[in-house]
Scaffold this motif. Structure first.
Motif: not given
Length: 377
Positions: A37-44, A71-77
């Motif tokens: 899955y590719v992280v998109k802007k607006g994802d949580t 640190n899964p809190h630092l995942i980016y689009p």
């Protein structure tokens, strides 16, 4: 600044979530979960975890033993998340090769300055920092607005307010107006009422209440116009956050109702806020997960074809009731349909008799009157 501190605090709070070992020790990946899955802007993080888990609050276990995502809190689009299994067959998410956007003119990569959050903080932050549910008479005796330095009935940002009462040594105040009452539909008890945040104001002068000299506040920001009679409270009061949220399902039997929505929406969807008729006296705590259920419509079937009870005539309802009394369990005239699960709610703020929750998952809009209960394992 206070709002910024609240958001930062909540990010630290939510980052320390954990799951009790007694609940769902083994992760089960949901059917049809994507291999990548590719992280998109607006994802949580909640959105991404929901792709892989039926119970997204177990997300720390999915990321826990991942050497690439420390640190899964630092995942980016733009980050490419992949589902893999370790030598023991345990699922985990790893970080794959970063995705880039390609075009004939140039190659563009995502900026890495805005990591995605666990939950949309802008939804719950106002309730963590200002909004309150208060018991009856809680606003009595508080300082209140007398008027302004101009002959206006509705003050706006920048206006000067005169305040009757002791403002003490505080520097910043929230201005409230008594809102709707929270009535328990099961007992008809008044559980309290909504204290509607109207505005935020800065202290200009404390005045001298003993000698009839009013205090002065200047409106900094406003959600609504300020009126005479609105009460003021120091912003620090009632805004203490818990040390951490421990997201876990309620283990005791719980049977409550959604009694209001702060926004008065007819239906609430994912990440909407709801008010429950359960609170501290019911052992409810921040971080508790509850299931939202809705009773399917009752059907009347008295021989001329089934109808929803609301569409049946008085005669049809009467005949159905008679059939209920005279006939066997398999051939009743009125059919009470079961409750069906329609969503999930996480409690984030608790008062004595009511609590605020955020809808974390829903199959259909959640309405006032829907039931909340202990999740079924």
């Amino acid at each position: 600044m206070r709002a910024l501190i609240s958001i930062i605090t909540f990010m630290l709070v939510i980052s320390s979530l954990y799951v009790t070992p007694s609940f769902a020790d083994t992760l089960t990946i949901r059917e049809g979960a994507p291999k990548s899955y590719v992280v998109k802007k607006g994802d949580t993080l909640w959105d991404i975890s929901s792709l892989y888990l039926n119970d997204p609050w177990l997300w720390p276990k999915l990321w826990k033993f991942n050497p690439q995502i420390k640190n899964p809190h630092l995942i980016y689009p733009g980050d490419n998340i992949k589902l893999v299994y370790d030598a023991e067959g345990k699922p985990q998410l790893v970080l794959g090769k970063r995705q880039l956007k390609l075009s004939p003119q140039k190659r563009v990569s995502y900026k890495r300055d805005e990591p995605i959050p666990l939950l949309p903080l802008n939804v719950v932050e106002p309730f963590l920092s200002y909004e309150q549910a208060l018991e009856d008479n809680a606003l009595e005796g508080l300082p209140y607005v007398l008027g302004t330095d101009r002959t206006v009935k509705r003050a706006l940002p920048g206006d000067l307010l005169y305040i009757k009462g002791d403002l003490g040594a505080e520097r910043k105040f929230a201005i409230y107006r008594k809102g709707k009452s929270y009535i328990d539909p099961q007992t008809e008890e008044n559980l309290g009422y909504e204290a509607v945040l109207v505005a935020v104001a800065d202290l200009i002068s404390s005045g001298d209440p003993d000698n009839g000299v009013p205090g002065k506040l200047r409106i900094a920001t406003a959600k609504q116009e300020v009126r005479a009679g609105d009460v003021v409270k120091p912003i620090r009061e009632g805004q203490d956050l818990p040390a951490f949220f421990r997201m876990r399902p309620v283990t005791t039997e719980m049977d409550g109702l959604i009694i209001a929505t702060p926004s008065d929406l007819a239906g609430v969807t994912k990440f909407g806020v709801v008010v429950l008729n359960k609170g501290k006296q019911d052992q409810l705590q921040p971080g508790h997960i509850l299931t939202v259920n809705r009773k399917s419509p009752t059907v009347v079937d008295q021989g001329l074809g089934p109808k929803y009870q609301e569409d049946a005539t008085r005669y049809e309802k009467f005949v159905g009731q008679v059939k209920n009394l005279l006939r066997s369990e398999e051939d009743k005239g009125i059919y009470e349909m079961p409750y069906e699960r329609v969503g999930q709610v996480m409690i984030f703020r608790v008062y004595d008799k009511v609590s605020y929750g955020i809808i974390t998952k829903n199959q259909s809009p959640v309405y006032v009157g829907d039931q909340v209960s202990t999740p079924q394992s």
